[in-house]
Design a protein around this motif. Structure first.
Motif, PDB file in Angstrom:
ATOM      1  N   UNK A 170       0.829  -1.203   0.000  1.00  0.00           N
ATOM      2  CA  UNK A 170       0.000   0.000   0.000  1.00  0.00           C
ATOM      3  C   UNK A 170       0.865   1.256   0.000  1.00  0.00           C
ATOM      4  N   UNK A 171       1.945   1.225   0.772  1.00  0.00           N
ATOM      5  CA  UNK A 171       2.848   2.378   0.809  1.00  0.00           C
ATOM      6  C   UNK A 171       3.561   2.540  -0.531  1.00  0.00           C
ATOM      7  N   UNK A 172       3.955   1.435  -1.152  1.00  0.00           N
ATOM      8  CA  UNK A 172       4.656   1.498  -2.437  1.00  0.00           C
ATOM      9  C   UNK A 172       3.786   2.135  -3.517  1.00  0.00           C
ATOM     10  N   UNK A 173       2.462   1.985  -3.402  1.00  0.00           N
ATOM     11  CA  UNK A 173       1.550   2.564  -4.383  1.00  0.00           C
ATOM     12  C   UNK A 173       1.574   4.091  -4.371  1.00  0.00           C
ATOM     13  N   UNK A 174       2.098   4.687  -3.290  1.00  0.00           N
ATOM     14  CA  UNK A 174       2.167   6.146  -3.206  1.00  0.00           C
ATOM     15  C   UNK A 174       3.280   6.715  -4.077  1.00  0.00           C
ATOM     16  N   UNK A 175       4.248   5.868  -4.442  1.00  0.00           N
ATOM     17  CA  UNK A 175       5.399   6.281  -5.255  1.00  0.00           C
ATOM     18  C   UNK A 175       6.195   7.400  -4.574  1.00  0.00           C
ATOM     19  N   UNK A 176       6.363   7.243  -3.256  1.00  0.00           N
ATOM     20  CA  UNK A 176       7.195   8.156  -2.471  1.00  0.00           C
ATOM     21  C   UNK A 176       8.354   7.378  -1.885  1.00  0.00           C
ATOM     22  N   UNK A 177       9.430   8.092  -1.574  1.00  0.00           N
ATOM     23  CA  UNK A 177      10.532   7.457  -0.868  1.00  0.00           C
ATOM     24  C   UNK A 177      10.024   6.902   0.453  1.00  0.00           C
ATOM     25  N   UNK A 178      10.300   5.619   0.710  1.00  0.00           N
ATOM     26  CA  UNK A 178       9.763   4.957   1.886  1.00  0.00           C
ATOM     27  C   UNK A 178      10.150   5.615   3.189  1.00  0.00           C
ATOM     28  N   UNK A 179      11.425   5.967   3.345  1.00  0.00           N
ATOM     29  CA  UNK A 179      11.888   6.594   4.585  1.00  0.00           C
ATOM     30  C   UNK A 179      11.259   7.970   4.771  1.00  0.00           C
ATOM     31  N   UNK A 180      11.151   8.715   3.661  1.00  0.00           N
ATOM     32  CA  UNK A 180      10.516  10.043   3.723  1.00  0.00           C
ATOM     33  C   UNK A 180       9.074   9.915   4.181  1.00  0.00           C
ATOM     34  N   UNK A 182       7.632   7.472   5.896  1.00  0.00           N
ATOM     35  CA  UNK A 182       7.513   7.035   7.287  1.00  0.00           C
ATOM     36  C   UNK A 182       7.777   8.194   8.246  1.00  0.00           C
ATOM     37  N   UNK A 183       8.729   9.062   7.900  1.00  0.00           N
ATOM     38  CA  UNK A 183       8.982  10.248   8.731  1.00  0.00           C
ATOM     39  C   UNK A 183       7.762  11.172   8.712  1.00  0.00           C
ATOM     40  N   UNK A 184       7.161  11.337   7.533  1.00  0.00           N
ATOM     41  CA  UNK A 184       5.972  12.174   7.398  1.00  0.00           C
ATOM     42  C   UNK A 184       4.812  11.585   8.194  1.00  0.00           C
ATOM     43  N   UNK A 185       4.653  10.280   8.098  1.00  0.00           N
ATOM     44  CA  UNK A 185       3.570   9.590   8.801  1.00  0.00           C
ATOM     45  C   UNK A 185       3.747   9.718  10.311  1.00  0.00           C
ATOM     46  N   UNK A 186       4.987   9.540  10.777  1.00  0.00           N
ATOM     47  CA  UNK A 186       5.258   9.633  12.209  1.00  0.00           C
ATOM     48  C   UNK A 186       5.013  11.052  12.717  1.00  0.00           C
ATOM     49  N   UNK A 187       5.347  12.041  11.893  1.00  0.00           N
ATOM     50  CA  UNK A 187       5.144  13.432  12.286  1.00  0.00           C
ATOM     51  C   UNK A 187       3.657  13.743  12.474  1.00  0.00           C
ATOM     52  N   UNK A 188       2.799  13.161  11.624  1.00  0.00           N
ATOM     53  CA  UNK A 188       1.363  13.456  11.695  1.00  0.00           C
ATOM     54  C   UNK A 188       0.626  12.595  12.712  1.00  0.00           C
ATOM     55  N   UNK A 189       1.061  11.345  12.885  1.00  0.00           N
ATOM     56  CA  UNK A 189       0.303  10.427  13.733  1.00  0.00           C
ATOM     57  C   UNK A 189       1.005  10.064  15.033  1.00  0.00           C
ATOM     58  N   UNK A 190       2.306  10.318  15.120  1.00  0.00           N
ATOM     59  CA  UNK A 190       3.050   9.971  16.322  1.00  0.00           C
ATOM     60  C   UNK A 190       3.560   8.544  16.338  1.00  0.00           C
ATOM     61  N   UNK A 191       3.363   7.815  15.234  1.00  0.00           N
ATOM     62  CA  UNK A 191       3.849   6.432  15.161  1.00  0.00           C
ATOM     63  C   UNK A 191       4.078   6.054  13.706  1.00  0.00           C
ATOM     64  N   UNK A 192       4.720   4.928  13.498  1.00  0.00           N
ATOM     65  CA  UNK A 192       4.949   4.453  12.140  1.00  0.00           C
ATOM     66  C   UNK A 192       3.671   3.810  11.598  1.00  0.00           C
ATOM     67  N   UNK A 193       3.587   3.603  10.273  1.00  0.00           N
ATOM     68  CA  UNK A 193       2.403   2.918   9.734  1.00  0.00           C
ATOM     69  C   UNK A 193       2.174   1.541  10.349  1.00  0.00           C
ATOM     70  N   UNK A 194       3.268   0.779  10.537  1.00  0.00           N
ATOM     71  CA  UNK A 194       3.124  -0.555  11.120  1.00  0.00           C
ATOM     72  C   UNK A 194       2.636  -0.475  12.563  1.00  0.00           C
ATOM     73  N   UNK A 195       3.132   0.499  13.311  1.00  0.00           N
ATOM     74  CA  UNK A 195       2.681   0.665  14.691  1.00  0.00           C
ATOM     75  C   UNK A 195       1.196   1.011  14.745  1.00  0.00           C
ATOM     76  N   UNK A 196       0.755   1.864  13.821  1.00  0.00           N
ATOM     77  CA  UNK A 196      -0.657   2.231  13.804  1.00  0.00           C
ATOM     78  C   UNK A 196      -1.525   1.028  13.443  1.00  0.00           C
ATOM     79  N   UNK A 197      -1.095   0.246  12.456  1.00  0.00           N
ATOM     80  CA  UNK A 197      -1.847  -0.954  12.083  1.00  0.00           C
ATOM     81  C   UNK A 197      -1.956  -1.907  13.268  1.00  0.00           C
ATOM     82  N   UNK A 198      -0.848  -2.117  13.959  1.00  0.00           N
ATOM     83  CA  UNK A 198      -0.858  -3.014  15.121  1.00  0.00           C
ATOM     84  C   UNK A 198      -1.773  -2.478  16.213  1.00  0.00           C
ATOM     85  N   UNK A 199      -1.673  -1.180  16.487  1.00  0.00           N
ATOM     86  CA  UNK A 199      -2.505  -0.598  17.545  1.00  0.00           C
ATOM     87  C   UNK A 199      -3.985  -0.716  17.202  1.00  0.00           C
TER      88      UNK A 199
END
Length: 251
Positions: A170-180, A182-199
């Motif tokens: 799903x993340x690859x479909x965005x065609x963005x740098x993965x590390x970039x 994840x940093x953006x996601x963490x800045x907005x949500x306070x966690x990584x995508x995987x952490x949010x899915x788990x929570x």
């Protein structure tokens, strides 16, 4: 209304207005009600308040609250009543569905399953309802964020119960740098995508555990309905987030 069609089911009644309707008079329910307007626009009177609605609006109305809806050009909707909602509302609450239409997809799936009653339909209805509940709650009071982050958040909400969901794809479909990203996601949500899915999956499992006295789900079944293929991994993840195993969890 009010009599459960099957022991252990959380939803009491499901319906759909398939043709343009111009007015539904004042009425009340002993149960909670959800109304999703699928077409048209108009006005809803809830208690002493009159509010406009448009296609995509979702209302959750507590028990015993008189309400009616009307439209000059007609409207259509999907609606259902149920026994409990994880929010102490004393008046209505409303959200507008995400662009992906995730809430509509859930409600149409719930409607069709409830009406057709395929094998294991009670478990499917209950699981779909819980997923709707958490998706609705997640959208209450939110403000528009980064569209890429919102897209993944919506994908996570839509796939909580799907063990075949691949977050990396799903993340690859965005065609963005993965590390970039994840940093953006963490800045907005306070966690990584995987952490949010788990929570979110663990929160969904907690809801299923709360209704275990009705559904009689086993821990293994709750693991599967929460998107985990391995019940032992589910138990380890649950303990990581809550501090206790599923068998000992209590709110």
């Amino acid at each position: 209304m009010g009599i459960r069609p099957e022991p252990g089911i959380l939803v009491d009644h499901v319906g759909k207005l398939r043709v343009d309707t111009f007015c539904v008079g004042f009425h009340r329910h002993d149960l909670w009600e959800v109304v999703y307007y699928t077409a048209g626009s108009g006005r809803v009177v809830i208690g002493d308040e009159t509010v406009p609605f448009e296609a995509g609006d979702v209302f959750v109305i507590p028990p015993d609250l008189y309400h009616s809806d009307s439209s000059e050009k007609g409207f259509q909707d999907v609606f259902f009543t149920f026994h409990h909602f994880d929010l102490p509302l004393v008046t209505y609450s409303r959200v507008h569905d995400a662009q992906s239409g995730i809430i509509l997809q859930l409600l149409l799936h719930l409607h069709d399953t409830f009406q057709l009653k395929p094998h294991n339909w009670v478990n499917v209805v209950n699981s779909t309802f819980r997923l709707f509940e958490q998706t609705f709650l997640s959208q209450l009071g939110t403000t528009p964020g980064n569209p890429f982050v919102d897209r993944i958040v919506n994908r996570i909400a839509a796939n909580l119960c799907d063990s075949d969901f691949r977050l990396e794809e799903a993340i690859a479909e965005l065609h963005l740098n993965g590390n970039y990203f994840r940093d953006l996601f963490r800045e907005e949500t306070g966690m990584t995508p995987l952490q949010l899915l788990s929570r979110k999956r663990i929160e969904h499992a907690q809801q299923l555990l709360l209704s275990q006295h009705l559904t009689r789900y086993t821990i293994k079944e709750i693991s599967r309905l929460s998107g985990f293929t391995d019940p032992y991994y589910f138990s380890r993840t649950f303990r990581k987030w809550t501090g206790v195993p599923p068998s000992r969890w209590a709110p």
